[in-house]
Design a protein around this motif. Sequence first.
Motif, PDB file in Angstrom:
ATOM      1  N   ALA A  67       0.676  -1.194  -0.115  1.00 38.07           N
ATOM      2  CA  ALA A  67       0.015   0.134   0.107  1.00 38.07           C
ATOM      3  C   ALA A  67       0.705   0.984  -0.153  1.00 38.07           C
ATOM      4  O   ALA A  67       0.542   2.208  -0.717  1.00 38.07           O
ATOM      5  CB  ALA A  67      -1.014  -0.088   1.066  1.00 38.07           C
ATOM      6  N   SER A  68       2.045   1.174   0.680  1.00 32.25           N
ATOM      7  CA  SER A  68       2.883   2.520   0.773  1.00 32.25           C
ATOM      8  C   SER A  68       3.454   2.728  -0.548  1.00 32.25           C
ATOM      9  O   SER A  68       3.540   3.940  -1.090  1.00 32.25           O
ATOM     10  CB  SER A  68       3.828   2.245   1.864  1.00 32.25           C
ATOM     11  N   ALA A  69       3.942   1.853  -1.256  1.00 31.99           N
ATOM     12  CA  ALA A  69       4.362   1.726  -2.512  1.00 31.99           C
ATOM     13  C   ALA A  69       3.658   2.208  -3.749  1.00 31.99           C
ATOM     14  O   ALA A  69       3.769   3.085  -4.204  1.00 31.99           O
ATOM     15  CB  ALA A  69       5.035   0.398  -2.893  1.00 31.99           C
ATOM     16  N   ASP A  70       2.178   1.749  -3.586  1.00 33.18           N
ATOM     17  CA  ASP A  70       1.033   2.062  -4.312  1.00 33.18           C
ATOM     18  C   ASP A  70       0.771   3.526  -4.343  1.00 33.18           C
ATOM     19  O   ASP A  70       0.396   4.133  -5.149  1.00 33.18           O
ATOM     20  CB  ASP A  70      -0.027   1.084  -4.293  1.00 33.18           C
ATOM     21  N   ALA A  71       0.737   3.939  -3.050  1.00 36.33           N
ATOM     22  CA  ALA A  71       0.431   5.464  -2.707  1.00 36.33           C
ATOM     23  C   ALA A  71       1.473   6.227  -3.553  1.00 36.33           C
ATOM     24  O   ALA A  71       1.200   7.421  -4.116  1.00 36.33           O
ATOM     25  CB  ALA A  71       0.245   5.537  -1.354  1.00 36.33           C
ATOM     26  N   VAL A  72       2.952   6.114  -3.298  1.00 37.98           N
ATOM     27  CA  VAL A  72       3.786   6.778  -3.768  1.00 37.98           C
ATOM     28  C   VAL A  72       3.799   7.036  -5.492  1.00 37.98           C
ATOM     29  O   VAL A  72       4.053   8.162  -6.157  1.00 37.98           O
ATOM     30  CB  VAL A  72       5.204   6.421  -3.392  1.00 37.98           C
ATOM     31  N   SER A  73       3.499   5.537  -5.999  1.00 39.64           N
ATOM     32  CA  SER A  73       3.352   5.630  -7.427  1.00 39.64           C
ATOM     33  C   SER A  73       2.154   5.971  -8.154  1.00 39.64           C
ATOM     34  O   SER A  73       1.944   5.806  -9.594  1.00 39.64           O
ATOM     35  CB  SER A  73       3.777   4.314  -7.804  1.00 39.64           C
ATOM     36  N   ALA A  74       1.235   6.327  -7.408  1.00 37.39           N
ATOM     37  CA  ALA A  74      -0.362   6.612  -7.842  1.00 37.39           C
ATOM     38  C   ALA A  74      -0.064   7.801  -8.972  1.00 37.39           C
ATOM     39  O   ALA A  74       0.528   8.813  -8.547  1.00 37.39           O
ATOM     40  CB  ALA A  74      -1.170   7.015  -6.811  1.00 37.39           C
ATOM     41  N   ARG A  75      -0.653   7.657  -9.871  1.00 35.74           N
ATOM     42  CA  ARG A  75      -0.980   8.639 -11.079  1.00 35.74           C
ATOM     43  C   ARG A  75      -1.758   9.839 -10.655  1.00 35.74           C
ATOM     44  O   ARG A  75      -1.702  10.884 -11.229  1.00 35.74           O
ATOM     45  CB  ARG A  75      -0.956   7.947 -12.328  1.00 35.74           C
TER      46      ARG A  75
END
Length: 794
Positions: A482-490
């Motif tokens: 979840a943390s990685a997805d938040a940073v990479s969200a477009r």
Amino acid sequence: MTQRPPGPPAPGPGPLLLGVRHHGPGSARGVAAALAAARPAAVLIEGPPEADALLALAADPAMRPPVALLAHVTDEPGRSAFWPLADFSPEWVALRWALRHGVPVRFIDLPAAHSLARPVPAEPEHPRADTAGDVPVRTDPLAVLARTAGYDDAERWWEDVVEHRRAADADPYAPFEALAEAMTALRETEDEAASREGDGEEERDLTREAYMRLAVRAARREFGDGVAVVCGAWHVPALRRRVTVAADRARLKGLPKARVEITWVPWTNRRLARAGGYGAGIESPGWYGHLFRAADRPVERWLTKVAGLLREDGRLVSPAHVIEAVRLADTLAALRGRPLPGLTETQDAVRAVMCDGSEVPLALIRDRLVVGDALGEVPDTAPAVPLQRDLTRLQRGLRLKPEAAEREREFDLRKDTDSARSGLLHRLRLLGVDWGEPSPGRMGTGTFREKWTLRWDPELSVRVAEAGVWGTTVLGAATAKASADAVSARSLAEVTALAERCLLAGLADALPVVMRVLADRAALGTDVGQLAQALPALVRSVRYGDVRGTDTAALTEVAAGLAARVFVGLPPACGSLDDEAAAVMRGRLDAVHGAVGLLAETLETSAEGRGKDLRARWYGVLGTLAARDTVPGGIRGRAARILLDDGELPEERAALLMGLALSPGTGPREAAAWIDGFVGGGSGGGMLLVHDERLLALVDGWLRTVPPDAFTDVLPLLRRTFSVFDPGVRRTLGELVGRPGSPGSAPGRTGAPPTGFGPGPDPVRADAALPVLALLLGAPAPATGTPRPEEAPV
């Protein structure tokens, strides 16, 4: 080599080659008989050699087929392969026989390290066909043999030739010799054609067979000629072929290699029934398993199972039905020239005798018996990635057992166990392990219950292995993901949706990262459309956190700030939009309205007056949209309807806005769009027109003034608007408009009541209904001059 008991000698010198049909119960029985007669010193099986260290687990009492060997590249778990085995698979029978008798057993196929290192080739668009028909030889050689024998169904041919061969005194090696002879003839034709065309599949087979020959030579050096080889019948001619060791080693030289890991995983009958992907292409694994396990009278035992299933389903099936079905199946087999009834004959008999010709029960029989819901089990001592071990521990602790059959579960989030189950399923979904699918109807905002549809597919084992890169526990892996997805969200909408999923999954450690990214994106975002799209998910997150007892104070503040930015930017963003953009914005307007209502309720409980202030500001935005001429008609009409439903727009003001929108100065398409926004979209607008005669008169009067050339343009939009009304509402509107004296039919007489309606209640007609109501309610008859229904003259 161990001395054989008296019996038929093995055919010819050298290793005993037992060519089989993968997952064929007839081949499995034949392998058991041949091994019992030959008593080999070692057993070699077609399979990945990396699994040799795991073969002893097949003797563990906790190992229950169907199971599969799963091999995957260590650093790339998505590159994987399965080797499924059922209890009726010849390879499984050979493996268990060797372990039971203390005979060495090894896998001799090309190592998974080589096969997984190469890219998977694409399927040919036009596979080469054999000379007997249009069935590709390499795709299904048994279909070619069946067609050559005059059969149009390979399964029926296999049953007649192999499955129904049950003579106890038959030569145990004869079936393998006959099948090897047939495959040799097919291979001669196929290999000759492949050599001319440069077939890539032929090259892969030749590489595998070169490795198999080397493995067989090594086993013969160690154990002598007394080795038995169990492999696909297609490979037997190649293993008999005389090829030099140098040629085989040259073919294997330079093969790419990857580091792989391998383990046992549970499998299912439904996956065995799949021809593509990781399936085995067995159309009837449940039937095959029955044929393998039924020592005698397989048809009688099968039809007894069918009768039991139908009785469980509430159908009246007696022993007499079973007797008649057996007789009919035997008769059909005799008429069709078959030695014994097969699956086709038993299904025909069941349809005629037990199902009264209906196909519906046959679907249940196929799902539960012909295919089946069997899910294998693997002992805890089998190797597994740490994430899989943690998942297994959680499944047992929460009593949430994986099942192959689709099952619905409902969780009460107020209970600790159900809340933990919900959190586990949400965490797995965030990791891409879709074990459970939430039901949208029971996942609404603010509910304490969730309804899930659970089904465990074997491919989920690969997803778990892939998710292992994020952590060794489900909680840790989901938090990191979840943390990685938040940073990479477009987009901002992706971050708000992720915040909602974090709250659903109970990822408290991931929320600070998501909140920081969310605050940054919300502060820098200038696209009002994206802000409006992100607000509903953010507000749902606040509400879900409230249900689960999660502290969402910071999230509430971000949602309130985001709502304020939407209020400021929405009116300018709604100006001068085309039809497509206006439809999208209208949907966002509805979503924002629902989100504002939920957020206001949350703010009213947490801060005095903030909720009322938020609603007031939103109503001001809607009032601006409803009155601004530059806003498309659909958005203006929808804003007016929302205000009217919430009691913020007087009926006189609503009639005035409709009159302005339907005035002669407004284009027909714009006016029709306003009507669609006001009464369309399934918002109960039909009932509004039924009960408000002024609005109905305005709509009807406008329709009669639309010019004929413009009417054809607005008709599709109007039909879409009124088509969402219930049939009863549409019928009532038609009656109101068609009655003499109605507001729509007589514009000059709007003050006159419609036909059938008076200025007040009619006492006589009302008294006539009172005795009927008293009778229905069991009350004393009213003191009126009207007789009771049973006393009235006929």
